[in-house]
Motif scaffolding. Structure first.
Motif, short mmCIF file in Angstrom:
data_model
loop_
_atom_site.label_atom_id
_atom_site.label_comp_id
_atom_site.label_asym_id
_atom_site.label_seq_id
_atom_site.Cartn_x
_atom_site.Cartn_y
_atom_site.Cartn_z
N ARG A 236 -42.93 -24.62 16.60
CA ARG A 236 -41.51 -24.31 16.52
C ARG A 236 -41.18 -23.06 17.33
O ARG A 236 -42.08 -22.31 17.72
CB ARG A 236 -41.09 -24.15 15.05
N ASP A 240 -36.96 -20.59 14.83
CA ASP A 240 -37.52 -21.64 13.97
C ASP A 240 -36.98 -23.03 14.32
O ASP A 240 -37.02 -23.95 13.52
CB ASP A 240 -37.27 -21.34 12.48
N GLU A 241 -36.44 -23.15 15.55
CA GLU A 241 -35.95 -24.46 15.98
C GLU A 241 -37.12 -25.40 16.28
O GLU A 241 -38.24 -24.96 16.50
CB GLU A 241 -35.06 -24.33 17.21
N GLU A 242 -36.85 -26.69 16.28
CA GLU A 242 -37.90 -27.68 16.45
C GLU A 242 -38.56 -27.59 17.82
O GLU A 242 -39.75 -27.87 17.96
CB GLU A 242 -37.36 -29.09 16.21
N GLN A 243 -37.81 -27.19 18.84
CA GLN A 243 -38.38 -27.05 20.18
C GLN A 243 -38.99 -25.67 20.34
O GLN A 243 -38.30 -24.66 20.33
CB GLN A 243 -37.31 -27.26 21.25
N ASP A 247 -44.74 -27.48 24.35
CA ASP A 247 -45.00 -28.75 23.69
C ASP A 247 -45.91 -29.55 24.62
O ASP A 247 -46.29 -29.06 25.69
CB ASP A 247 -43.70 -29.51 23.35
N LYS A 267 -49.66 -26.19 13.82
CA LYS A 267 -48.55 -26.87 13.15
C LYS A 267 -47.90 -25.97 12.09
O LYS A 267 -48.53 -25.03 11.57
CB LYS A 267 -49.04 -28.16 12.50
N ASP A 268 -46.65 -26.28 11.78
CA ASP A 268 -45.93 -25.63 10.68
C ASP A 268 -45.79 -24.12 10.85
O ASP A 268 -45.75 -23.38 9.85
CB ASP A 268 -46.62 -25.93 9.33
N ASN A 270 -43.74 -21.01 13.57
CA ASN A 270 -42.85 -20.76 14.70
C ASN A 270 -43.40 -19.63 15.56
O ASN A 270 -44.51 -19.15 15.33
CB ASN A 270 -41.42 -20.49 14.21
#
Length: 296
Positions: A236, A240-243, A247, A267-268, A270
Motif C-alpha cells: 500500500r 494507505d491507498e491500495e496503489q 507493484d 503484504k498488509d 503501507n
C-alpha cells in the motif's frame, strides 16, 4: 521503546548526529540504517526493538533533519551518501550492511556504488528503484508529486506536542498502527518553542533531495550495485491507498533482471508501516540479521 545512545561523527561542515542501539553481544555485526526524506533516525525504533539485540543498529539523522538539522548544504543524495560513508569510516565499519527506507534507500544504493569497499549487502525498504521524472513538471510540482502533503507540514507550526501528535494520528497511514515508538519518532522532528513548534527539516534540504531523486546518477545506482540487495516493497501507499509506490507491473517495467536486486512484497503494510509497524518491522529486522550474519 528500547534505549539507545546518541552519537556524533565529524562530516563536512560539522557533525552528523546518529542513534545507536547496541547488540547484546559486543562482537555482533552492525547495520547502518537511513531514513526517508522528511523523517529522522527514530523511524527505525520499531526495527531496533524487533532486532532484540541480535545486531548493533546505527541510524543517522541525515543532513538537514533532527539532530543534524544545523549541518549546512550542499544537500542532495550524493552528499548524504558521502556523509554515510564518512560516518562508517569514523566508526571503523567495513563491508557493513546498509539499509534504507524510501529516500534512504536511494541514498544507500548510491553510497554502495560510490564507496564499494565500505558497504556490503543492501536492504532497500520501499525505495531505491526510481523512474524518470515527467518532463512537463516544474521542480516544485515534481516535489509535490514525490512527497505530497509531507511538504506542506514543513511550513506549518503547532501549538504544542499534543497538537503535532494529533496531526500525525489523523494520517491514514497510521490508523490502527500508532505506538510509543511512532510517537517518539514524530516528536523527534519538532523544534522551537510553544506555541510555534515546527519541523526540524530544512526546506532547502528537502527540495534539493526530492528533485535529486531523479538525477541520472541516483536512478542508475541500483543497476551498478557491488553487492546483493533485497527490495522489500509495501503493498500500500503513503496515504494507505491500495496503489503503493511499487507493484508487480511497475517492477516489471523497471526491468530488474540484470541487477542484483531481489524484490520481495510485504503484504498488509503501507509505505510507513513497512518500517514502523509490527509486521513490517519484524520483516525488516529479520532480513537485516540474515544479511549481517552472512557478511560477518
Amino acid at each position: 521503546m528500547i534505549p539507545y545512545e546518541e552519537i556524533k561523527a565529524p562530516v563536512n561542515g560539522g557533525e552528523l548526529a546518529a542513534l545507536r542501539w547496541p547488540a547484546t553481544d559486543p562482537q555482533a555485526p552492525t547495520v547502518v540504517a537511513l531514513h526517508g526524506i522528511t523523517a529522522n533516525a527514530l523511524s527505525w525504533a520499531t526495527v531496533a526493538r524487533q532486532l532484540a539485540g541480535r545486531v548493533t543498529l546505527i541510524a543517522p539523522d541525515l543532513r538537514g533533519r533532527a539532530g543534524s538539522s544545523r549541518l549546512p548544504g550542499p544537500y542532495g543524495i550524493a552528499t548524504h551518501a558521502d556523509d554515510v560513508a564518512t560516518l562508517a569510516e569514523a566508526l571503523g565499519l567495513d563491508r557493513v550492511v546498509l539499509a534504507g527506507h524510501s529516500m534512504g534507500a536511494f541514498v544507500a544504493a548510491l553510497a554502495a556504488v560510490r564507496h564499494p569497499d565500505r558497504f556490503g549487502p543492501l536492504l532497500l525498504v520501499d525505495g531505491g528503484i526510481g523512474f524518470p521524472a515527467p518532463t512537463h513538471l516544474t521542480p516544485d510540482e515534481l516535489l509535490t508529486a514525490v512527497i505530497g502533503p509531507a511538504m506542506d507540514r514543513l511550513s506549518m507550526t503547532f501549538t504544542d506536542r499534543a497538537a503535532y501528535r494529533a496531526f500525525w494520528q489523523a494520517h491514514p497511514a497510521f490508523a490502527g498502527a500508532w505506538s510509543d515508538e511512532v510517537d517518539a519518532y514524530i516528536q523527534r522532528d519538532l523544534t522551537g518553542e510553544e506555541p510555534a513548534l515546527r519541523s526540524t527539516c530544512r526546506i532547502e534540504a528537502i527540495r534539493t533531495d526530492g528533485v535529486g531523486l531523479f538525477d541520472a546518477e541516483v536512478l542508475s545506482a541500483v543497476r551498478k550495485l557491488p553487492a546483493e540487495a533485497t527490495l522489500l516493497w509495501a503493498a500500500r501507499g503513503l496515504m494507505d491507498e491500495e496503489q503503493g509506490l511499487y507493484d508487480e507491473s511497475r517492477l516489471a517495467a523497471a526491468d530488474l533482471g540484470g541487477t542484483r536486486v531481489e524484490p520481495v512484497a510485504v503484504k498488509d503494510v503501507n509505505h510507513y508501516t513497512v518500517l514502523t509497524g509490527e509486521r513490517g518491522g519484524r520483516e525488516v529486522a529479520d532480513r537485516m540479521v540474515a544479511y549481517a550474519r552472512q557478511d560477518a
